[in-house]
Design an enzyme around this catalytic site. Structure first.
Site, PDB file in Angstrom:
ATOM      1  N   ARG A 127     -17.920 -22.547 -29.111  1.00 54.41           N
ATOM      2  CA  ARG A 127     -17.618 -22.235 -30.529  1.00 54.41           C
ATOM      3  C   ARG A 127     -17.191 -20.782 -30.732  1.00 54.41           C
ATOM      4  NH1 ARG A 127     -22.282 -25.379 -31.916  1.00 54.41           N
ATOM      5  NH2 ARG A 127     -21.626 -27.498 -32.323  1.00 54.41           N
ATOM      6  N   LYS A 149      -3.847 -15.446 -34.403  1.00 50.11           N
ATOM      7  CA  LYS A 149      -3.374 -16.832 -34.276  1.00 50.11           C
ATOM      8  C   LYS A 149      -3.422 -17.225 -32.805  1.00 50.11           C
ATOM      9  CE  LYS A 149      -0.141 -17.601 -38.080  1.00 50.11           C
ATOM     10  NZ  LYS A 149       1.290 -17.795 -38.420  1.00 50.11           N
ATOM     11  N   GLU A 191      11.571  -9.874 -33.014  1.00 48.65           N
ATOM     12  CA  GLU A 191      10.415  -9.790 -33.922  1.00 48.65           C
ATOM     13  C   GLU A 191      10.352  -8.407 -34.586  1.00 48.65           C
ATOM     14  OE1 GLU A 191       8.665 -12.462 -34.641  1.00 48.65           O
ATOM     15  OE2 GLU A 191       8.550 -13.782 -32.907  1.00 48.65           O
ATOM     16  N   LYS A 233       2.291  -5.494 -39.301  1.00 48.89           N
ATOM     17  CA  LYS A 233       1.546  -6.744 -39.111  1.00 48.89           C
ATOM     18  C   LYS A 233       0.092  -6.558 -39.560  1.00 48.89           C
ATOM     19  CE  LYS A 233       0.766 -10.829 -36.669  1.00 48.89           C
ATOM     20  NZ  LYS A 233       1.133 -11.782 -35.661  1.00 48.89           N
ATOM     21  N   GLU A 243      -3.234 -16.941 -43.718  1.00 46.00           N
ATOM     22  CA  GLU A 243      -1.890 -17.387 -44.098  1.00 46.00           C
ATOM     23  C   GLU A 243      -1.877 -18.310 -45.318  1.00 46.00           C
ATOM     24  OE1 GLU A 243       1.211 -18.035 -40.889  1.00 46.00           O
ATOM     25  OE2 GLU A 243       1.305 -19.956 -41.895  1.00 46.00           O
ATOM     26  N   ARG A 247       1.139 -13.590 -45.638  1.00 43.44           N
ATOM     27  CA  ARG A 247       1.343 -13.737 -44.193  1.00 43.44           C
ATOM     28  C   ARG A 247       2.476 -14.708 -43.852  1.00 43.44           C
ATOM     29  NH1 ARG A 247      -3.101 -13.946 -39.283  1.00 43.44           N
ATOM     30  NH2 ARG A 247      -1.540 -14.083 -37.648  1.00 43.44           N
ATOM     31  N   ASN A 251       6.690 -15.588 -40.893  1.00 39.70           N
ATOM     32  CA  ASN A 251       7.366 -16.759 -40.301  1.00 39.70           C
ATOM     33  C   ASN A 251       8.870 -16.749 -40.541  1.00 39.70           C
ATOM     34  OD1 ASN A 251       4.949 -17.831 -39.326  1.00 39.70           O
ATOM     35  ND2 ASN A 251       4.502 -18.774 -41.304  1.00 39.70           N
ATOM     36  N   HIS A 254      11.316 -18.706 -38.412  1.00 35.30           N
ATOM     37  CA  HIS A 254      10.522 -19.634 -37.602  1.00 35.30           C
ATOM     38  C   HIS A 254      10.648 -21.099 -38.036  1.00 35.30           C
ATOM     39  CE1 HIS A 254       8.879 -15.876 -36.191  1.00 35.30           C
ATOM     40  NE2 HIS A 254       8.062 -16.469 -35.339  1.00 35.30           N
ATOM     41  N   HIS A 258      11.360 -22.716 -34.801  1.00 35.93           N
ATOM     42  CA  HIS A 258      10.471 -23.629 -34.068  1.00 35.93           C
ATOM     43  C   HIS A 258      11.183 -24.945 -33.755  1.00 35.93           C
ATOM     44  CE1 HIS A 258       6.275 -21.716 -35.058  1.00 35.93           C
ATOM     45  NE2 HIS A 258       6.937 -21.079 -34.117  1.00 35.93           N
ATOM     46  N   HIS A 271      11.218 -17.922 -27.109  1.00 33.10           N
ATOM     47  CA  HIS A 271      10.751 -17.953 -28.501  1.00 33.10           C
ATOM     48  C   HIS A 271      11.534 -16.957 -29.374  1.00 33.10           C
ATOM     49  CE1 HIS A 271       7.998 -18.325 -31.881  1.00 33.10           C
ATOM     50  NE2 HIS A 271       7.930 -17.002 -31.908  1.00 33.10           N
TER      51      HIS A 271
HETATM   52  P1  NAD Z   1       5.760 -15.283 -22.200  1.00 31.42           P
HETATM   53  O1  NAD Z   1       4.336 -15.080 -22.432  1.00 31.42           O
HETATM   54  O2  NAD Z   1       6.198 -16.562 -21.608  1.00 31.42           O
HETATM   55  O3  NAD Z   1       6.331 -14.084 -21.328  1.00 31.42           O
HETATM   56  C1  NAD Z   1       7.672 -14.095 -20.947  1.00 31.42           C
HETATM   57  C2  NAD Z   1       7.805 -13.903 -19.434  1.00 31.42           C
HETATM   58  O4  NAD Z   1       7.544 -12.542 -19.121  1.00 31.42           O
HETATM   59  C3  NAD Z   1       6.854 -14.712 -18.592  1.00 31.42           C
HETATM   60  O5  NAD Z   1       7.523 -15.187 -17.459  1.00 31.42           O
HETATM   61  C4  NAD Z   1       5.794 -13.688 -18.184  1.00 31.42           C
HETATM   62  O6  NAD Z   1       5.147 -14.011 -16.962  1.00 31.42           O
HETATM   63  C5  NAD Z   1       6.632 -12.462 -18.017  1.00 31.42           C
HETATM   64  N1  NAD Z   1       5.960 -11.174 -18.175  1.00 31.42           N
HETATM   65  C6  NAD Z   1       4.945 -10.867 -19.006  1.00 31.42           C
HETATM   66  N2  NAD Z   1       4.707  -9.548 -18.969  1.00 31.42           N
HETATM   67  C7  NAD Z   1       5.566  -9.010 -18.081  1.00 31.42           C
HETATM   68  C8  NAD Z   1       5.818  -7.705 -17.630  1.00 31.42           C
HETATM   69  N3  NAD Z   1       5.170  -6.654 -18.148  1.00 31.42           N
HETATM   70  N4  NAD Z   1       6.789  -7.512 -16.708  1.00 31.42           N
HETATM   71  C9  NAD Z   1       7.514  -8.567 -16.222  1.00 31.42           C
HETATM   72  N5  NAD Z   1       7.328  -9.830 -16.637  1.00 31.42           N
HETATM   73  C10 NAD Z   1       6.372 -10.048 -17.557  1.00 31.42           C
HETATM   74  O7  NAD Z   1       6.586 -15.139 -23.577  1.00 31.42           O
HETATM   75  P2  NAD Z   1       6.440 -14.160 -24.811  1.00 31.42           P
HETATM   76  O8  NAD Z   1       7.785 -14.010 -25.352  1.00 31.42           O
HETATM   77  O9  NAD Z   1       5.636 -12.950 -24.505  1.00 31.42           O
HETATM   78  O10 NAD Z   1       5.580 -15.017 -25.850  1.00 31.42           O
HETATM   79  C11 NAD Z   1       6.097 -16.183 -26.419  1.00 31.42           C
HETATM   80  C12 NAD Z   1       4.932 -16.991 -26.956  1.00 31.42           C
HETATM   81  O11 NAD Z   1       4.263 -16.258 -27.978  1.00 31.42           O
HETATM   82  C13 NAD Z   1       5.351 -18.304 -27.574  1.00 31.42           C
HETATM   83  O12 NAD Z   1       4.519 -19.320 -27.105  1.00 31.42           O
HETATM   84  C14 NAD Z   1       5.126 -18.096 -29.062  1.00 31.42           C
HETATM   85  O13 NAD Z   1       4.825 -19.291 -29.725  1.00 31.42           O
HETATM   86  C15 NAD Z   1       3.971 -17.135 -29.046  1.00 31.42           C
HETATM   87  N6  NAD Z   1       3.846 -16.338 -30.275  1.00 31.42           N
HETATM   88  C16 NAD Z   1       2.625 -16.294 -30.862  1.00 31.42           C
HETATM   89  C17 NAD Z   1       2.442 -15.538 -32.008  1.00 31.42           C
HETATM   90  C18 NAD Z   1       1.067 -15.428 -32.606  1.00 31.42           C
HETATM   91  O14 NAD Z   1       0.947 -14.867 -33.690  1.00 31.42           O
HETATM   92  N7  NAD Z   1       0.036 -15.890 -31.936  1.00 31.42           N
HETATM   93  C19 NAD Z   1       3.500 -14.797 -32.529  1.00 31.42           C
HETATM   94  C20 NAD Z   1       4.733 -14.873 -31.891  1.00 31.42           C
HETATM   95  C21 NAD Z   1       4.904 -15.645 -30.750  1.00 31.42           C
HETATM   96  N1  GLY Z   2       3.611 -14.555 -35.882  1.00 32.39           N
HETATM   97  C1  GLY Z   2       3.264 -15.002 -37.187  1.00 32.39           C
HETATM   98  C2  GLY Z   2       1.881 -14.632 -37.599  1.00 32.39           C
HETATM   99  O1  GLY Z   2       1.140 -14.012 -36.855  1.00 32.39           O
HETATM  100  O2  GLY Z   2       1.488 -14.945 -38.672  1.00 32.39           O
END
Ligand code: NAD
Ligand code: GLY
Length: 367
Positions: A127, A149, A191, A233, A243, A247, A251, A254, A258, A271
């Site tokens: 939990r 998130k 972003e 942010k 949200e 907030r 999006n 998005h 998405h 993404h």
């Molecule tokens: P990712 O985590 O897949 O990273 C992209 C690539 O970079 C991967 O191959 C990873 O291994 C590599 N990598 C990471 N750090 C590195 C470094 N320092 N040097 C070399 N390679 C490196 O993708 P991302 O773009 O970081 O994240 C996308 C994800 O984030 C999606 O799933 C999206 O839905 C999510 N997201 C979440 C939120 C949230 O608020 N939680 C907001 C935006 C996006």
């Molecule tokens: N990336 C959108 C949020 O954190 O609300």
């Protein structure tokens, strides 16, 4: 802000939440390797480091050397296609096997995929256990690691299974961005542009003026882009953690984004790339609804293109598939989609649009 005035000193932001503990965001160059950064972990008894093989190879040893407590390392395959319930279950199985207790801590080392997945484990295991985000992509540093998130994808849609769970600390070392492949660095810039469009015209103009330094990953440019994005942010999620209001502006890009990411197949289009195209489409929607000038929409599109981001749908994607993926999004009801619409730079609003004909026409015209 004049570029030369950017201060390279490490910064700390505190985000206070009404319904949960505060988050502390540490931002600086080289702070990952500084043992001082990690004193908040003193006294920890069980520490799980969740990462993937790519990031482990680059920063695993470094972080393990400075953590004040030995960490068990748990790896997940690299890629968006592994942000799944199966990976989640495998991680939870490992924690159970290692008898992790409620006072243990999870450190998520990697990009947004690792952050979201490890975050969801931390949100739900027993939990909820303590979460520390250590984002290593630009996208994760400016967006996903902050605000709590957490989620995994479902075959039918992005992030359909998740929870809000605030990280107690976020450690952002901007030097980790040096090892990012160009395409992954660029997707994070989408972003940053987003924050300029929805909240801060000054940031948008700063990106326009400093494109060269930003693309060259100049340390001052990185420091400013990351810090300003986190400040925006932080301000937004502090006001609306769950949200229900402001907030939603985060999006922007998005709703279409998405749908595009899902229709392309997870991992095919990054993404941030899908969000870049989504922002162009949502600006077009704003123009057609009479909210935004054509000049503003063109200006954003030009900036995205000059930052090496896509602004059109890939040929192989069918508008129908995107629309059907959009139906499963959290931002859709049976009769309408919620979009972020732009009035002007720094001024946006979240609203429902029910004109499916227009939503579809914009998709068809951009493919
Ligand atoms: P990712 O985590 O897949 O990273 C992209 C690539 O970079 C991967 O191959 C990873 O291994 C590599 N990598 C990471 N750090 C590195 C470094 N320092 N040097 C070399 N390679 C490196 O993708 P991302 O773009 O970081 O994240 C996308 C994800 O984030 C999606 O799933 C999206 O839905 C999510 N997201 C979440 C939120 C949230 O608020 N939680 C907001 C935006 C996006
Ligand atoms: N990336 C959108 C949020 O954190 O609300």
């Amino acid at each position: 802000m004049v570029f030369e005035e950017v201060d390279l000193k490490a910064r700390t932001l505190t985000i206070n939440f009404a319904s949960s503990k505060s988050s502390t965001v540490h931002i600086g160059q080289g702070i990952l390797a500084d043992p001082e950064t990690w004193t908040f972990l003193n006294g920890t008894t069980q520490l799980a480091l969740i990462t993937n093989p790519t990031v482990r190879e680059l920063y695993g040893e470094l972080i393990q050397r400075v953590l004040p407590h030995n960490a068990d390392v748990f790896e997940v395959n690299d890629g968006e296609e592994y942000k799944t319930l199966e990976s989640y279950t495998a991680l939870v199985d490992s924690l159970i096997r290692h008898q992790y207790k409620r006072n243990s801590s999870i450190v998520a080392l990697g990009g947004g995929v690792i952050g979201d997945l490890a975050g969801f484990v931390a949100a739900t295991y027993l939990r909820g256990v303590r979460l520390i985000q250590v984002p290593t992509t630009l996208l994760a540093q400016v967006d996903s690691s902050v605000g709590g998130k957490t989620a995994v994808n479902h075959i039918r849609g992005k992030n359909l299974i998740g929870a809000f769970h605030q990280p107690e600390h976020v450690v952002i070392d901007t030097t980790t961005l040096d090892s990012l492949p160009q395409r992954i660095y660029a997707e994070g810039l989408a972003e940053v542009v987003k924050y300029g469009v929805i909240d801060d015209a000054g940031l948008f103009c700063w990106i326009e003026r400093n494109q060269e330094a930003i693309l060259a990953r100049d340390p001052r440019a990185l420091q400013h882009a990351v810090t300003r994005s986190c400040e925006i942010k932080a301000k937004i999620v502090e006001r609306d953690e769950l949200e229900s209001g402001v907030r939603m502006l985060l999006n922007f890009g998005h709703t279409y984004g998405h749908g595009i990411e899902n229709a392309a197949g997870y991992g095919k289009l990054l993404h941030g790339e899908a969000v870049s195209i989504g922002m162009v489409l949502e600006l077009e929607l704003s123009v057609r609804l009479g909210l935004c000038s054509r000049d503003t929409a063109d200006r954003v599109k030009r900036l995205l293109a000059s930052l090496n981001l896509p602004t059109r749908l890939p040929n192989a994607l069918a508008a129908q598939d995107i629309e059907s993926a959009m139906q499963h999004d959290k931002k859709a009801t049976d009769t309408q989609f919620r979009f972020v619409l732009v009035r002007n730079l720094g001024n946006a609003v979240a609203d429902y649009v029910s004109d499916f004909g227009l939503i579809r026409a914009i998709l068809m015209e951009t493919s």
